[in-house]
Design an enzyme around this catalytic site. Structure first.
Site, PDB file in Angstrom:
ATOM      1  N   SER A  29       0.834  -1.213   0.000  1.00  0.00           N
ATOM      2  CA  SER A  29       0.000   0.000   0.000  1.00  0.00           C
ATOM      3  C   SER A  29       0.862   1.254   0.000  1.00  0.00           C
ATOM      4  O   SER A  29       0.551   2.227  -0.678  1.00  0.00           O
ATOM      5  CB  SER A  29      -0.910   0.040   1.233  1.00  0.00           C
ATOM      6  OG  SER A  29      -1.772  -1.067   1.239  1.00  0.00           O
ATOM      7  N   PRO A  82     -15.856  10.784   5.955  1.00  0.00           N
ATOM      8  CA  PRO A  82     -16.683  10.027   6.909  1.00  0.00           C
ATOM      9  C   PRO A  82     -18.054   9.675   6.317  1.00  0.00           C
ATOM     10  O   PRO A  82     -18.569   8.591   6.561  1.00  0.00           O
ATOM     11  CB  PRO A  82     -16.823  10.980   8.094  1.00  0.00           C
ATOM     12  CG  PRO A  82     -15.618  11.872   8.016  1.00  0.00           C
ATOM     13  CD  PRO A  82     -15.284  11.990   6.559  1.00  0.00           C
ATOM     14  N   GLY A 121     -17.921   7.244   1.247  1.00  0.00           N
ATOM     15  CA  GLY A 121     -16.976   6.145   1.044  1.00  0.00           C
ATOM     16  C   GLY A 121     -17.155   5.556  -0.331  1.00  0.00           C
ATOM     17  O   GLY A 121     -16.529   5.981  -1.304  1.00  0.00           O
ATOM     18  N   ILE A 144      -7.195   7.612   5.388  1.00  0.00           N
ATOM     19  CA  ILE A 144      -6.229   7.985   4.362  1.00  0.00           C
ATOM     20  C   ILE A 144      -4.867   7.347   4.649  1.00  0.00           C
ATOM     21  O   ILE A 144      -4.207   7.667   5.648  1.00  0.00           O
ATOM     22  CB  ILE A 144      -6.089   9.527   4.277  1.00  0.00           C
ATOM     23  CG1 ILE A 144      -7.467  10.176   4.090  1.00  0.00           C
ATOM     24  CG2 ILE A 144      -5.127   9.911   3.148  1.00  0.00           C
ATOM     25  CD1 ILE A 144      -8.288   9.660   2.917  1.00  0.00           C
ATOM     26  N   ARG A 190       3.942 -31.441   9.276  1.00  0.00           N
ATOM     27  CA  ARG A 190       3.194 -31.602  10.523  1.00  0.00           C
ATOM     28  C   ARG A 190       2.620 -33.021  10.604  1.00  0.00           C
ATOM     29  O   ARG A 190       1.844 -33.436   9.744  1.00  0.00           O
ATOM     30  CB  ARG A 190       2.064 -30.576  10.553  1.00  0.00           C
ATOM     31  CG  ARG A 190       1.138 -30.701  11.729  1.00  0.00           C
ATOM     32  CD  ARG A 190       1.776 -30.160  12.966  1.00  0.00           C
ATOM     33  NE  ARG A 190       0.852 -30.164  14.093  1.00  0.00           N
ATOM     34  CZ  ARG A 190       1.242 -29.978  15.347  1.00  0.00           C
ATOM     35  NH1 ARG A 190       2.515 -29.796  15.625  1.00  0.00           N
ATOM     36  NH2 ARG A 190       0.356 -29.980  16.330  1.00  0.00           N
ATOM     37  N   GLN A 213      -7.039 -36.754   2.859  1.00  0.00           N
ATOM     38  CA  GLN A 213      -7.792 -36.296   1.687  1.00  0.00           C
ATOM     39  C   GLN A 213      -8.383 -34.900   1.862  1.00  0.00           C
ATOM     40  O   GLN A 213      -8.363 -34.085   0.951  1.00  0.00           O
ATOM     41  CB  GLN A 213      -8.914 -37.285   1.364  1.00  0.00           C
ATOM     42  CG  GLN A 213      -8.391 -38.585   0.800  1.00  0.00           C
ATOM     43  CD  GLN A 213      -9.507 -39.539   0.412  1.00  0.00           C
ATOM     44  OE1 GLN A 213     -10.687 -39.220   0.531  1.00  0.00           O
ATOM     45  NE2 GLN A 213      -9.134 -40.705  -0.059  1.00  0.00           N
ATOM     46  N   GLY A 244      -3.321 -24.080  15.531  1.00  0.00           N
ATOM     47  CA  GLY A 244      -3.074 -23.004  16.496  1.00  0.00           C
ATOM     48  C   GLY A 244      -1.975 -22.072  16.030  1.00  0.00           C
ATOM     49  O   GLY A 244      -2.060 -20.848  16.183  1.00  0.00           O
ATOM     50  N   GLU A 297     -10.385   0.942  -1.945  1.00  0.00           N
ATOM     51  CA  GLU A 297     -10.338   1.095  -3.398  1.00  0.00           C
ATOM     52  C   GLU A 297     -11.517   0.399  -4.070  1.00  0.00           C
ATOM     53  O   GLU A 297     -11.391  -0.216  -5.112  1.00  0.00           O
ATOM     54  CB  GLU A 297      -9.031   0.515  -3.957  1.00  0.00           C
ATOM     55  CG  GLU A 297      -7.820   1.091  -3.267  1.00  0.00           C
ATOM     56  CD  GLU A 297      -7.089   2.089  -4.124  1.00  0.00           C
ATOM     57  OE1 GLU A 297      -7.523   2.324  -5.258  1.00  0.00           O
ATOM     58  OE2 GLU A 297      -6.089   2.622  -3.635  1.00  0.00           O
ATOM     59  N   PHE A 352     -26.306   1.154  -8.491  1.00  0.00           N
ATOM     60  CA  PHE A 352     -25.700   1.774  -7.310  1.00  0.00           C
ATOM     61  C   PHE A 352     -26.722   2.527  -6.473  1.00  0.00           C
ATOM     62  O   PHE A 352     -26.577   2.642  -5.277  1.00  0.00           O
ATOM     63  CB  PHE A 352     -24.606   2.765  -7.728  1.00  0.00           C
ATOM     64  CG  PHE A 352     -23.394   2.067  -8.286  1.00  0.00           C
ATOM     65  CD1 PHE A 352     -22.414   1.607  -7.427  1.00  0.00           C
ATOM     66  CD2 PHE A 352     -23.248   1.861  -9.653  1.00  0.00           C
ATOM     67  CE1 PHE A 352     -21.300   0.966  -7.922  1.00  0.00           C
ATOM     68  CE2 PHE A 352     -22.140   1.226 -10.151  1.00  0.00           C
ATOM     69  CZ  PHE A 352     -21.160   0.769  -9.292  1.00  0.00           C
TER      70      PHE A 352
HETATM   71  C1  LIG Z   1      -6.747   0.688   5.763  1.00  0.00           C
HETATM   72  C2  LIG Z   1      -7.495   1.570   4.819  1.00  0.00           C
HETATM   73  C3  LIG Z   1      -6.808   2.467   4.022  1.00  0.00           C
HETATM   74  C4  LIG Z   1      -7.502   3.347   3.179  1.00  0.00           C
HETATM   75  N1  LIG Z   1      -6.791   4.257   2.434  1.00  0.00           N
HETATM   76  C5  LIG Z   1      -7.464   5.219   1.725  1.00  0.00           C
HETATM   77  C6  LIG Z   1      -6.774   6.270   1.066  1.00  0.00           C
HETATM   78  O1  LIG Z   1      -5.529   6.305   1.069  1.00  0.00           O
HETATM   79  N2  LIG Z   1      -7.482   7.229   0.434  1.00  0.00           N
HETATM   80  C7  LIG Z   1      -8.847   7.220   0.402  1.00  0.00           C
HETATM   81  O2  LIG Z   1      -9.421   8.121  -0.175  1.00  0.00           O
HETATM   82  N3  LIG Z   1      -9.541   6.222   1.006  1.00  0.00           N
HETATM   83  C8  LIG Z   1      -8.885   5.234   1.668  1.00  0.00           C
HETATM   84  N4  LIG Z   1      -9.591   4.224   2.311  1.00  0.00           N
HETATM   85  C9  LIG Z   1     -11.051   4.272   2.298  1.00  0.00           C
HETATM   86  C10 LIG Z   1     -11.715   3.182   1.489  1.00  0.00           C
HETATM   87  O3  LIG Z   1     -11.522   3.392   0.127  1.00  0.00           O
HETATM   88  C11 LIG Z   1     -13.179   3.112   1.896  1.00  0.00           C
HETATM   89  O4  LIG Z   1     -13.223   2.573   3.193  1.00  0.00           O
HETATM   90  C12 LIG Z   1     -14.031   2.279   0.954  1.00  0.00           C
HETATM   91  O5  LIG Z   1     -14.162   2.922  -0.274  1.00  0.00           O
HETATM   92  C13 LIG Z   1     -15.395   1.977   1.513  1.00  0.00           C
HETATM   93  O6  LIG Z   1     -16.023   3.121   1.985  1.00  0.00           O
HETATM   94  P1  LIG Z   1     -16.695   3.143   3.451  1.00  0.00           P
HETATM   95  O7  LIG Z   1     -15.689   2.653   4.404  1.00  0.00           O
HETATM   96  O8  LIG Z   1     -17.261   4.487   3.659  1.00  0.00           O
HETATM   97  O9  LIG Z   1     -17.836   2.070   3.386  1.00  0.00           O
HETATM   98  P2  LIG Z   1     -19.358   2.284   2.853  1.00  0.00           P
HETATM   99  O10 LIG Z   1     -19.323   2.953   1.543  1.00  0.00           O
HETATM  100  O11 LIG Z   1     -20.148   2.888   3.935  1.00  0.00           O
HETATM  101  O12 LIG Z   1     -19.788   0.790   2.651  1.00  0.00           O
HETATM  102  C14 LIG Z   1     -20.255  -0.041   3.736  1.00  0.00           C
HETATM  103  C15 LIG Z   1     -20.820  -1.312   3.144  1.00  0.00           C
HETATM  104  O13 LIG Z   1     -21.913  -1.016   2.291  1.00  0.00           O
HETATM  105  C16 LIG Z   1     -21.739  -1.560   1.023  1.00  0.00           C
HETATM  106  N5  LIG Z   1     -22.334  -0.677   0.004  1.00  0.00           N
HETATM  107  C17 LIG Z   1     -22.123   0.643  -0.182  1.00  0.00           C
HETATM  108  N6  LIG Z   1     -22.846   1.091  -1.236  1.00  0.00           N
HETATM  109  C18 LIG Z   1     -23.503   0.015  -1.736  1.00  0.00           C
HETATM  110  C19 LIG Z   1     -24.380  -0.196  -2.827  1.00  0.00           C
HETATM  111  N7  LIG Z   1     -24.728   0.802  -3.671  1.00  0.00           N
HETATM  112  N8  LIG Z   1     -24.875  -1.426  -3.034  1.00  0.00           N
HETATM  113  C20 LIG Z   1     -24.532  -2.453  -2.223  1.00  0.00           C
HETATM  114  N9  LIG Z   1     -23.702  -2.321  -1.178  1.00  0.00           N
HETATM  115  C21 LIG Z   1     -23.171  -1.103  -0.938  1.00  0.00           C
HETATM  116  C22 LIG Z   1     -20.242  -1.676   0.865  1.00  0.00           C
HETATM  117  O14 LIG Z   1     -19.893  -2.661  -0.086  1.00  0.00           O
HETATM  118  C23 LIG Z   1     -19.823  -2.071   2.272  1.00  0.00           C
HETATM  119  O15 LIG Z   1     -19.971  -3.430   2.444  1.00  0.00           O
HETATM  120  C24 LIG Z   1      -8.900   3.288   3.113  1.00  0.00           C
HETATM  121  C25 LIG Z   1      -9.584   2.354   3.877  1.00  0.00           C
HETATM  122  C26 LIG Z   1      -8.907   1.502   4.723  1.00  0.00           C
HETATM  123  C27 LIG Z   1      -9.672   0.524   5.545  1.00  0.00           C
END
Ligand SMILES: Cc1cc2nc3c(=O)[nH]c(=O)nc-3n(C[C@H](O)[C@H](O)[C@H](O)COP(=O)(O)OP(=O)(O)OC[C@H]3O[C@@H](n4cnc5c(N)ncnc54)[C@H](O)[C@@H]3O)c2cc1C
Lengths: 388, 264
Positions: A94, A137, A140, A166, A272, A283, A344, A367, A387
Site C-alpha cells: 500500500s 466520513p 466512502g 487515508i 506436521r 484427503q 493453532g 479502493e 448503485f
Molecule cells: C486501511 C485503509 C486504508 C484506506 N486508504 C485510503 C486512502 O488512502 N485514500 C482514500 O481516499 N480512502 C482510503 N480508504 C477508504 C476506502 O476506500 C473506503 O473505506 C471504501 O471505499 C469503503 O467506503 P466506506 O468505508 O465508507 O464504506 P461504505 O461505503 O459505507 O460501505 C459499507 C458497506 O456497504 C456496502 N455498500 C455501499 N454502497 C452500496 C451499494 N450501492 N450497493 C450495495 N452495497 C453497498 C459496501 O460494499 C460495504 O460493504 C482506506 C480504507 C482503509 C480501511
C-alpha cells in the site's frame, strides 16, 4: 510466475528485466522486511528507515519517466513489484501503491510542468511522501457525494472538510486532496505546514497495521492557485483514473499474498505429523491444497493478461474491477484456508499467515469494496446502474 | 583501467534438486546470477564509482539463460556484456570452460585492454572452485582466490585473504585475477532505473566459430572430467535419543562414540 507457484509456465513469457525486477523485489523483502515485520505489525508502526531503502530500489515512481526521477518502467513491471511486496505485506505494498498510483501519477498526469518538477523527483527519492484524500466520513463507496469544498479566493483556494481512512496521511509531506468547487470536483496539492491542515492518526486498527492510516482535517486551509492540479478535468474522472491504477496493483498484490499463504500451508502440512502421518496425506487437507493452488493459478492468468493489456492500452476500468475483486477475494479465501491448516500456529504472527488474513479485510474493502466492483461489472453487462 | 567480470548462470539457492534417472531434472529449476559472482560485479562497480575503473565488461559462457545472468550484472552497474553460446559447449568441464573464457577475453582485447579480472571464488552448482585459477594460468598472470579486500594503487593491487587465525595479504602486479567471497562487499540490489538502463546496454554474442575454437577441443570431447551420474544423498536416518540419569547418559554416549561411530 511468482517464484515456486507457476503451474501454467508463465515464466517463459517474462522478459529478462521483468524477472530481475521480480527477483530483486523478492530478495529485498526477504532480507529487509520479513525479519522485522512481525514486531512492527504488532506495534502498529511503519519503520521510517525503510523509506529510503524502498526509494533506492527505484520502487517510487516506477512508471514515471526518467526526466522526473522515475524509472520509466511498464505497468506490467509495476504489477510484478506489487506482487512481491504483498507476498510480504499488504501495508508495504500500500505504501508503494499510494506513492505511485495515487500521488505521483495524478501529479504527472494532471499537474503543471512546475508541479511535476517541484514534487516528482523528491517523491521518487522518498524525501516527499504523499497521501491521497478522497474518502470522507460520509462519502466512502460514493465519493462523488463528498462534502469537502474548495472556495475560490484571490490568489488561491480555501479548503474545508474532513477526509478519513487515508493511507500514509500521518507521515505524508503532501496530500493530493479532492474537493468540490463551484464547477465540480477538482484535485489540489496541500503541503504539510499549511495552516489549517492536520492529519490525526487512526489507531486501534486490526488490519493493515504496518501501514499508517489517518484523517486529513482541512480548516480554512488556503492553498495558492499553483497548487490546483490544472489538468484534472472537473468531476470524478481524474480521481477514478488514479484508483484504476492502484486497483490494478492491488490485484497483482493479492496474488503475492495468496502465494505466500499457500506455500506456507503446503510446507507446513507436509511436515506436521498428526495421527502418525503428515497432515498433507489426508484427503480433506489435499482438497484444500488443490483448491488453493487452482484458485491462485486462475488469478495469475488473469493478472498476467491484464498486465499486458494495460501496457498495450487495451485494459479499461472494468477489466481492473474484475481483477481487483476476484484476486483480493481469492487471496482472502486462500489466506483463511492456510490459517486453518496451520492449526493453532496459524494465529501467530510468527507464521505470518494471520497477518495476511487480517490484511485481506482491508484489501477487499479499500479502493472499492467487493460489492462495488460487483456492481461495476453488473453495470457493464446490463447497462443498468444498480448503485442507487 | 578496464575490468572484466566472469559470471555464470546457476540454479537458484532455493532449488529442490530433482533427478530424472541419473541426470538432473532441470524442468523446474529457476536460474540466477551465481551469488559469488555478485561480489565480483559489486567490487568492479565500486572501483568504477571510485574512479579507478572506467569500463566493466561481463563475460558469460552458457545457454540462452546466461544472458539473464549478464543482464543482472549490467543492472548492478556493469557496462556491457559478452555471451558465448554454442551447442557444442554442452558438457564442458572447468578446464574446457576456462579455455573458452580465455578466448572470448582475448577477442575483447585481452591483457592489452584489461587489468582487473574478477570472478566469484566458486559457482554454487558445479562447485569446482577452479576456473579463476585456470584462466590466470592460461593467461600467465597471478591469481588470488577467496579475497575479502581489494585495494588498487596504480598498477599494483593489495588483496586480503582470510586464513585460519588471521589474514594473508598479497601484493600483486596487474593485470591479475581476483576471486571474491563473502566479506568482500555487500552486493547492491539492482535498482529499477538501472534495470531499465541495463535493457539498453549491448551484449556481444559469440559462437565457437566466432572465437576460432575447434568444437572438438571443448564440450565433452575437450574435457578432462565428465559427470557420469547424479545421485541424491541418502535420506537422513531418524535420530536416537539417549535418556536417563546424567551418569548413565554420559556412559552410553561414550560407548556409542567408541563402538558405533569409532571416533574415540
Ligand atoms: C486501511 C485503509 C486504508 C484506506 N486508504 C485510503 C486512502 O488512502 N485514500 C482514500 O481516499 N480512502 C482510503 N480508504 C477508504 C476506502 O476506500 C473506503 O473505506 C471504501 O471505499 C469503503 O467506503 P466506506 O468505508 O465508507 O464504506 P461504505 O461505503 O459505507 O460501505 C459499507 C458497506 O456497504 C456496502 N455498500 C455501499 N454502497 C452500496 C451499494 N450501492 N450497493 C450495495 N452495497 C453497498 C459496501 O460494499 C460495504 O460493504 C482506506 C480504507 C482503509 C480501511
Amino acid at each position: 510466475m511468482i517464484k515456486n507457484v507457476d503451474f501454467m509456465g508463465l515464466e517463459e513469457f517474462l522478459s529478462e528485466e521483468e524477472k530481475i525486477i521480480r527477483d530483486t523485489t523478492r530478495r529485498f523483502v526477504e532480507n529487509e522486511v520479513m525479519p522485522i515485520i512481525e514486531d512492527y505489525y504488532e506495534k502498529g508502526e511503519f519503520p521510517n528507515e525503510l523509506i529510503k531503502k524502498i526509494a533506492d530500489l527505484g520502487l517510487l515512481g516506477m512508471t514515471i519517466p526518467e526526466e522526473y526521477g522515475g524509472a520509466g518502467a511498464s505497468y506490467f513491471m509495476y504489477g510484478l513489484a506489487c506482487q512481491e511486496l504483498e507476498w510480504c505485506d499488504s501495508g508495504l505494498r500500500s505504501f508503494v501503491s499510494v506513492q505511485n498510483s495515487l500521488c505521483m501519477f495524478p501529479i504527472y498526469q494532471y499537474g503543471s510542468e512546475e508541479q511535476k518538477k517541484k514534487y516528482l523527483p523528491g517523491m521518487a527519492r522518498g524525501e516527499i511522501i504523499g497521501c491521497f484524500g478522497l474518502t470522507e466520513p460520509d462519502a466512502g463507496s460514493d465519493p462523488a457525494s463528498m462534502r469537502t469544498t474548495a472556495k475560490k479566493v484571490k490568489g488561491g483556494w480555501v479548503l474545508n472538510g474532513n477526509k478519513t481512512w487515508i493511507t500514509n496521511s500521518p507521515i505524508a509531506h503532501i496530500a493530493v486532496v479532492w474537493a468540490r468547487t463551484e464547477e465540480g470536483i477538482r484535485g489540489f496539492i496541500v503541503e504539510r505546514g499549511t495552516e489549517g491542515f492536520s492529519t490525526p492518526e487512526i489507531k486501534k486498527k486490526m488490519s493493515l497495521r504496518f501501514s499508517p492510516t489517518g484523517e486529513i482535517v482541512l480548516e480554512d486551509c488556503f492553498v495558492p492557485d499553483d497548487n490546483m492540479l490544472p489538468g484534472s478535468v472537473v468531476g470524478m474522472k481524474a480521481p477514478l483514473s488514479c484508483l484504476t491504477r492502484a486497483r490494478y496493483g492491488i490485484a497483482w498484490g493479492a496474488v503475492g499474498m495468496a502465494a505466500y499463504c499457500f506455500e506456507t500451508a503446503l510446507n507446513y502440512t507436509k511436515e506436521r505429523i498428526m495421527f502418525g502421518k503428515p497432515i498433507a496425506s489426508f484427503q480433506l487437507v489435499q482438497k484444500d491444497l488443490a483448491d488453493m493452488f487452482t484458485e491462485i493459478t486462475k488469478c495469475q492468468l488473469l493478472v498476467y493478461r491484464l498486465g499486458r493489456m494495460f501496457d498495450e492500452g487495451k485494459a479499461n476500468h472494468v477489466h481492473v474491477s474484475m481483477a481487483k475483486r476476484t484476486c483480493t477475494m481469492m487471496a482472502y479465501n486462500v489466506a483463511k484456508k492456510a490459517r486453518e491448516l496451520l492449526g493453532g500456529n496459524g494465529i501467530s504472527l510468527e507464521y505470518h499467515v494471520i497477518r495476511h488474513v487480517m490484511n485481506a479485510e482491508t484489501t477487499t474493502t479499500y479502493e472499492g469494496t467487493d460489492k462495488i466492483h460487483t456492481l461495476i461489472l453488473g453495470r457493464y453487462l446490463t447497462g443498468m446502474d444498480a448503485f442507487r | 583501467m578496464k575490468a572484466v567480470c566472469f559470471v555464470k548462470s546457476v540454479p537458484d539457492t532455493e532449488t529442490r534438486v530433482k533427478l530424472a534417472g541419473d541426470r538432473l531434472d532441470k524442468s523446474e529449476i529457476k536460474y540466477i546470477l551465481n551469488p559469488y559472482d555478485e561480489f565480483a560485479v559489486e567490487e568492479a562497480v565500486r572501483k568504477k564509482e571510485a574512479g579507478i575503473v572506467d569500463e566493466i565488461v561481463v563475460i558469460s559462457m552458457g545457454p540462452a539463460r546466461a544472458q539473464e545472468a549478464i543482464r543482472s550484472a549490467l543492472a548492478m552497474g556493469a557496462d556491457r556484456g559478452v555471451h558465448i553460446e554454442d551447442d557444442a559447449l554442452d558438457g564442458s568441464d572447468a578446464y574446457a570452460t576456462a579455455k573458452v573464457l580465455v578466448e572470448a577475453f582475448k577477442k575483447e582485447g585481452g591483457l592489452d585492454s584489461f587489468q582487473l579480472l574478477l570472478f566469484g571464488q566458486r559457482a554454487i552448482d558445479g562447485d569446482t572452485w577452479t576456473v579463476p585459477s585456470m584462466v590466470a594460468e592460461m593467461l600467465g598472470i597471478p591469481a588470488v582466490v577467496g579475497i575479502v579486500k581489494l585495494d588498487i594503487d596504480g598498477n599494483k593491487a593489495t588483496a586480503v585473504r582470510m586464513v585460519e587465525g588471521g589474514e594473508e595479504v598479497f601484493e600483486v602486479e596487474l593485470p591479475a585475477v581476483f576471486a571474491g567471497r563473502k566479506g568482500l562487499n555487500e552486493p547492491r540490489y539492482p535498482s529499477l532505473p538501472n534495470i531499465m538502463k541495463a535493457k539498453r546496454k549491448p551484449i556481444n554474442k559469440y559462437s565457437l566459430a566466432d572465437l576460432g575454437i575447434d568444437a572438438s577441443t571443448v564440450g565433452k570431447a575437450g574435457s578432462f572430467t565428465e559427470v557420469l551420474k547424479y545421485e541424491l544423498p541418502p535420506a537422513r536416518q531418524a535420530g536416537r535419543k539417549v535418556e536417563g540419569e546424567p551418569e548413565e547418559v554420559v556412559e552410553e554416549l561414550i560407548k556409542f562414540l567408541k563402538e558405533e561411530v569409532q571416533v574415540l
